[in-house]
Scaffold this motif. Structure first.
Motif, PDB file in Angstrom:
ATOM      1  N   ALA A 190       0.837  -1.205   0.000  1.00 25.72           N
ATOM      2  CA  ALA A 190       0.000   0.000   0.000  1.00 25.72           C
ATOM      3  C   ALA A 190       0.873   1.257   0.000  1.00 25.72           C
ATOM      4  CB  ALA A 190      -0.929  -0.003   1.207  1.00 25.72           C
ATOM      5  N   ASN A 191       1.953   1.231   0.759  1.00 29.10           N
ATOM      6  CA  ASN A 191       2.871   2.373   0.802  1.00 29.10           C
ATOM      7  C   ASN A 191       3.470   2.649  -0.576  1.00 29.10           C
ATOM      8  OD1 ASN A 191       2.410   2.347   3.540  1.00 29.10           O
ATOM      9  ND2 ASN A 191       4.402   1.493   4.078  1.00 29.10           N
ATOM     10  N   VAL A 192       3.944   1.596  -1.225  1.00 30.61           N
ATOM     11  CA  VAL A 192       4.594   1.740  -2.529  1.00 30.61           C
ATOM     12  C   VAL A 192       3.579   2.173  -3.587  1.00 30.61           C
ATOM     13  CG1 VAL A 192       5.823   0.479  -4.346  1.00 30.61           C
ATOM     14  CG2 VAL A 192       6.457   0.157  -1.958  1.00 30.61           C
ATOM     15  N   GLN A 193       2.370   1.614  -3.518  1.00 31.41           N
ATOM     16  CA  GLN A 193       1.330   2.022  -4.461  1.00 31.41           C
ATOM     17  C   GLN A 193       1.072   3.525  -4.354  1.00 31.41           C
ATOM     18  OE1 GLN A 193      -1.527  -1.382  -3.334  1.00 31.41           O
ATOM     19  NE2 GLN A 193      -2.262  -0.653  -5.320  1.00 31.41           N
ATOM     20  N   ALA A 194       0.933   4.009  -3.137  1.00 30.00           N
ATOM     21  CA  ALA A 194       0.644   5.424  -2.929  1.00 30.00           C
ATOM     22  C   ALA A 194       1.840   6.306  -3.309  1.00 30.00           C
ATOM     23  CB  ALA A 194       0.260   5.670  -1.476  1.00 30.00           C
ATOM     24  N   ALA A 195       3.038   5.848  -2.979  1.00 26.39           N
ATOM     25  CA  ALA A 195       4.233   6.654  -3.235  1.00 26.39           C
ATOM     26  C   ALA A 195       4.488   6.865  -4.725  1.00 26.39           C
ATOM     27  CB  ALA A 195       5.455   6.010  -2.583  1.00 26.39           C
ATOM     28  N   PHE A 196       4.228   5.839  -5.521  1.00 33.61           N
ATOM     29  CA  PHE A 196       4.554   5.922  -6.943  1.00 33.61           C
ATOM     30  C   PHE A 196       3.327   5.957  -7.851  1.00 33.61           C
ATOM     31  CE2 PHE A 196       8.279   3.997  -4.894  1.00 33.61           C
ATOM     32  CZ  PHE A 196       9.262   4.866  -5.324  1.00 33.61           C
ATOM     33  N   GLY A 197       2.127   5.815  -7.268  1.00 30.06           N
ATOM     34  CA  GLY A 197       0.902   5.824  -8.067  1.00 30.06           C
ATOM     35  C   GLY A 197       0.800   4.628  -8.987  1.00 30.06           C
ATOM     36  N   ILE A 198       1.146   3.450  -8.461  1.00 30.62           N
ATOM     37  CA  ILE A 198       1.185   2.247  -9.290  1.00 30.62           C
ATOM     38  C   ILE A 198       0.200   1.200  -8.784  1.00 30.62           C
ATOM     39  CG2 ILE A 198       3.552   2.590 -10.078  1.00 30.62           C
ATOM     40  CD1 ILE A 198       4.526   0.691  -7.917  1.00 30.62           C
ATOM     41  N   SER A 199      -0.049   0.204  -9.615  1.00 28.68           N
ATOM     42  CA  SER A 199      -0.961  -0.885  -9.267  1.00 28.68           C
ATOM     43  C   SER A 199      -0.320  -1.809  -8.231  1.00 28.68           C
ATOM     44  CB  SER A 199      -1.302  -1.704 -10.516  1.00 28.68           C
ATOM     45  OG  SER A 199      -0.152  -2.422 -10.952  1.00 28.68           O
TER      46      SER A 199
END
Length: 160
Positions: A55-64
């Motif tokens: 969830a952190n990485v999705q939000a940080a980079f705007g990725i799936s």
């Protein structure tokens, strides 16, 4: 997975046609199969623990979610081959339902477009696979701090 111990043991058994050696080889094969099974379970547990990180990485980079999993797998800085990345992404799917290994190339291409503005680069390690070559600190920071590129802290408790 081929283990060195099993290979060495097979060479020993090939030298002596002894029923005891054949029985030991059979037991060794069962142990290797069990080790492989346990390694798969460990991978599943690690993935479950990575849910917050995803969830952190999705939000940080705007990725799936899939791209976030891929970036997390590369976040140790070591080269990963396509087969390992594919197995990590699709381990829960039966073989008949999983996409071809070539999908990893497509996902890496998509991921590169999203992470480039953050000065993160994934290089191709010819004959080996892929590796984060620049911006590893940015990726690790995104995984651990839950701070997306916009600077807003994610409250995971509110998301749940």
């Amino acid at each position: 997975m081929q283990h060195e111990t099993l290979t060495m043991f097979q060479r020993l058994v090939a030298r002596a046609d002894n029923p005891l050696n054949r029985e030991l080889l059979s037991l060794m094969r069962k142990m290797v199969d069990r080790i492989d099974e346990l390694e798969g379970q460990i991978g599943s547990l690690e993935s479950a623990l990575n849910l917050d990180k995803t969830a952190n990485v999705q939000a940080a980079f705007g990725i799936s979610e899939n791209l976030a999993h891929l970036l997390i797998m590369l976040s140790d800085g070591k080269p990963k081959n396509k087969e390992a990345l594919h197995a990590g992404l699709y381990y829960q799917r039966p073989d008949i339902d999983a996409p071809e290994v070539k999908i990893v190339d497509t996902l890496i291409c998509k991921l590169r477009k999203y992470i480039e503005p953050h000065h993160v680069e994934i290089g191709t390690v010819w004959g080996s696979g892929y590796q984060i070559t620049n911006g590893l600190d940015v990726v690790c920071s995104a995984i651990e701090s839950a701070e997306p590129a916009g600077g807003t802290i994610i409250n995971l408790a509110a998301v749940r």
